[in-house]
Design a protein around this motif. Sequence first.
Motif, short mmCIF file in Angstrom:
data_model
loop_
_atom_site.label_atom_id
_atom_site.label_comp_id
_atom_site.label_asym_id
_atom_site.label_seq_id
_atom_site.Cartn_x
_atom_site.Cartn_y
_atom_site.Cartn_z
N THR A 1 16.58 17.52 61.56
CA THR A 1 16.32 18.12 62.69
C THR A 1 17.62 18.03 63.66
OG1 THR A 1 15.21 16.50 64.04
CG2 THR A 1 13.84 18.03 62.64
N ALA A 2 18.40 17.04 63.79
CA ALA A 2 19.49 16.93 64.52
C ALA A 2 20.65 17.01 64.01
CB ALA A 2 19.52 15.40 65.24
N GLY A 3 20.79 18.02 62.67
CA GLY A 3 21.84 18.09 62.17
C GLY A 3 22.17 17.04 60.99
N GLY A 4 22.56 15.85 61.66
CA GLY A 4 22.58 14.68 60.81
C GLY A 4 23.76 14.77 59.52
N SER A 5 23.55 14.12 58.40
CA SER A 5 24.58 13.87 57.74
C SER A 5 24.10 14.22 56.23
CB SER A 5 24.76 12.19 57.44
OG SER A 5 25.79 12.06 56.56
N TYR A 6 24.86 14.98 55.56
CA TYR A 6 24.61 15.65 54.24
C TYR A 6 25.91 15.03 53.24
CZ TYR A 6 21.70 18.99 56.67
OH TYR A 6 20.62 19.59 57.32
N THR A 7 25.06 15.08 51.67
CA THR A 7 26.10 14.78 50.98
C THR A 7 26.75 16.15 50.43
OG1 THR A 7 24.45 15.03 49.23
CG2 THR A 7 24.52 12.86 50.23
N LEU A 8 27.81 15.68 49.55
CA LEU A 8 28.65 17.08 49.06
C LEU A 8 27.54 17.92 48.01
CD1 LEU A 8 31.01 18.56 48.35
CD2 LEU A 8 31.46 17.04 46.59
N ALA A 9 26.62 17.31 47.26
CA ALA A 9 25.64 17.45 46.52
C ALA A 9 24.71 18.46 47.41
CB ALA A 9 24.87 16.65 45.51
N GLU A 10 24.16 18.00 48.45
CA GLU A 10 23.42 18.92 49.36
C GLU A 10 24.13 20.04 49.89
OE1 GLU A 10 20.58 15.17 50.98
OE2 GLU A 10 22.42 15.58 52.17
N VAL A 11 25.32 19.86 50.35
CA VAL A 11 26.09 20.80 51.00
C VAL A 11 26.23 22.12 49.90
CG1 VAL A 11 28.31 21.90 51.61
CG2 VAL A 11 27.42 19.56 52.70
N LEU A 12 26.70 21.74 48.67
CA LEU A 12 26.72 22.69 47.59
C LEU A 12 25.42 23.41 47.13
CD1 LEU A 12 29.39 21.17 45.20
CD2 LEU A 12 29.61 22.97 46.94
N GLY A 13 24.40 22.77 47.18
CA GLY A 13 23.06 23.16 46.77
C GLY A 13 22.41 23.99 47.58
N THR A 14 22.51 23.60 48.85
CA THR A 14 22.08 24.51 50.17
C THR A 14 22.75 25.62 50.10
OG1 THR A 14 21.62 22.29 51.33
CG2 THR A 14 21.70 24.35 52.78
N ALA B 1 31.58 22.64 38.47
CA ALA B 1 32.86 22.24 38.29
C ALA B 1 33.25 21.18 39.45
CB ALA B 1 33.66 23.52 38.31
N ILE B 2 33.01 21.65 40.58
CA ILE B 2 33.37 20.78 41.83
C ILE B 2 32.54 19.21 41.67
CG2 ILE B 2 33.20 20.30 44.12
CD1 ILE B 2 33.59 23.37 44.62
N LEU B 3 31.46 19.24 41.34
CA LEU B 3 30.77 18.19 41.34
C LEU B 3 30.92 17.16 40.15
CD1 LEU B 3 27.13 19.19 42.46
CD2 LEU B 3 28.90 17.70 43.75
N LYS B 4 31.70 17.77 38.99
CA LYS B 4 32.27 17.30 37.60
C LYS B 4 33.34 16.50 38.16
CE LYS B 4 34.39 18.17 33.49
NZ LYS B 4 34.78 19.33 32.40
N HIS B 5 34.30 16.66 39.06
CA HIS B 5 35.44 15.87 39.60
C HIS B 5 35.13 15.21 40.95
CE1 HIS B 5 37.36 17.37 36.36
NE2 HIS B 5 37.35 18.59 36.54
N MET B 6 34.12 15.53 41.85
CA MET B 6 33.82 14.92 43.08
C MET B 6 32.60 14.10 43.05
SD MET B 6 35.45 17.68 45.73
CE MET B 6 35.67 16.34 47.14
N ASP B 7 32.46 13.28 43.85
CA ASP B 7 31.10 12.31 43.92
C ASP B 7 30.19 13.16 44.92
OD1 ASP B 7 29.14 10.59 44.19
OD2 ASP B 7 30.20 9.27 45.44
N GLY B 8 29.05 13.41 44.13
CA GLY B 8 27.94 14.49 44.76
C GLY B 8 27.37 13.48 45.91
N LYS B 9 27.24 12.34 45.86
CA LYS B 9 26.66 11.52 46.84
C LYS B 9 27.63 11.27 48.19
CE LYS B 9 23.85 9.04 43.26
NZ LYS B 9 23.86 7.82 42.68
N GLN B 10 28.90 11.65 48.30
CA GLN B 10 29.87 11.46 49.11
C GLN B 10 29.15 12.29 50.58
OE1 GLN B 10 33.62 12.75 48.79
NE2 GLN B 10 34.56 11.68 50.02
N LYS B 11 29.22 11.50 51.70
CA LYS B 11 28.97 12.01 52.89
C LYS B 11 29.97 13.11 53.09
CE LYS B 11 25.20 9.88 53.45
NZ LYS B 11 23.79 10.60 53.38
N ILE B 12 29.59 14.52 53.45
CA ILE B 12 30.70 15.52 53.66
C ILE B 12 31.42 15.14 55.05
CG2 ILE B 12 29.03 16.85 55.16
CD1 ILE B 12 31.38 18.07 52.20
N GLU B 13 30.97 14.45 55.96
CA GLU B 13 31.57 14.13 57.16
C GLU B 13 32.86 13.12 57.14
OE1 GLU B 13 27.97 11.43 57.60
OE2 GLU B 13 28.39 13.42 57.02
N LEU B 14 32.54 12.21 55.89
CA LEU B 14 33.45 11.37 55.38
C LEU B 14 34.59 11.84 54.60
CD1 LEU B 14 31.24 8.29 54.91
CD2 LEU B 14 32.35 8.87 56.95
#
Length: 184
Positions: free
Chosen positions: A50-63, A84-97
């Motif tokens: 509800t407060a915006g919060g933190s999202y992973t790369l996989a959550e960002v792409l899926g959303t 293709a993006i998730l093949k080369h990048m970690d889907g669990k990485q926090k987007i803000e990092l």
Amino acid sequence: MPFRTKKTRVYQYDIIVKGYRFRGSCGTEDYEEAKAVEAQIRADAKARRTAGGSYTLAEVLGTYHRDKMIGTPSESTNAGQCRAILKHMDGKQKIELMTDADILTYVAKDRTTCKNATVNRRLQMLGRAIRHIGKFYKAEIPTLELKAAETKEPREIVRELSLDEQERLFMPCLRSITHSSALH
């Protein structure tokens, strides 16, 4: 409710909050303590969503795919770009990092298997997904130089035929046309 599997005595949790699944270990063998851990995880997840919060790369792409692409003519293209993006990048990485170095590493890896134009389209889609999650879900998003990470695409070469080249190219066609019209 916390549960245990046959493989361990430690309780696990598996909960869904606003369409997002959270699962993992409660870190304890005590049922009451596991319930408290699960309740805290559920509360944290609700507050984060509800407060915006933190999202992973996989959550960002899926959303982004769910919100913007499903039902469009480019749905399958977008799904392929996400994979293709998730093949080369970690889907669990926090987007803000995420940093520009992560983007450049992705570009270098992706360029080994596809053309520069394809890499650029994927970067552009990633940028749209990140902006979408920031705008509509109030997530913290990094300032990334995605445009600077794009690779140079070869320019299309337009060449005109000389008169001699045109004549040589079309002469067999002209001969057959004049030959067939002479027969009639």
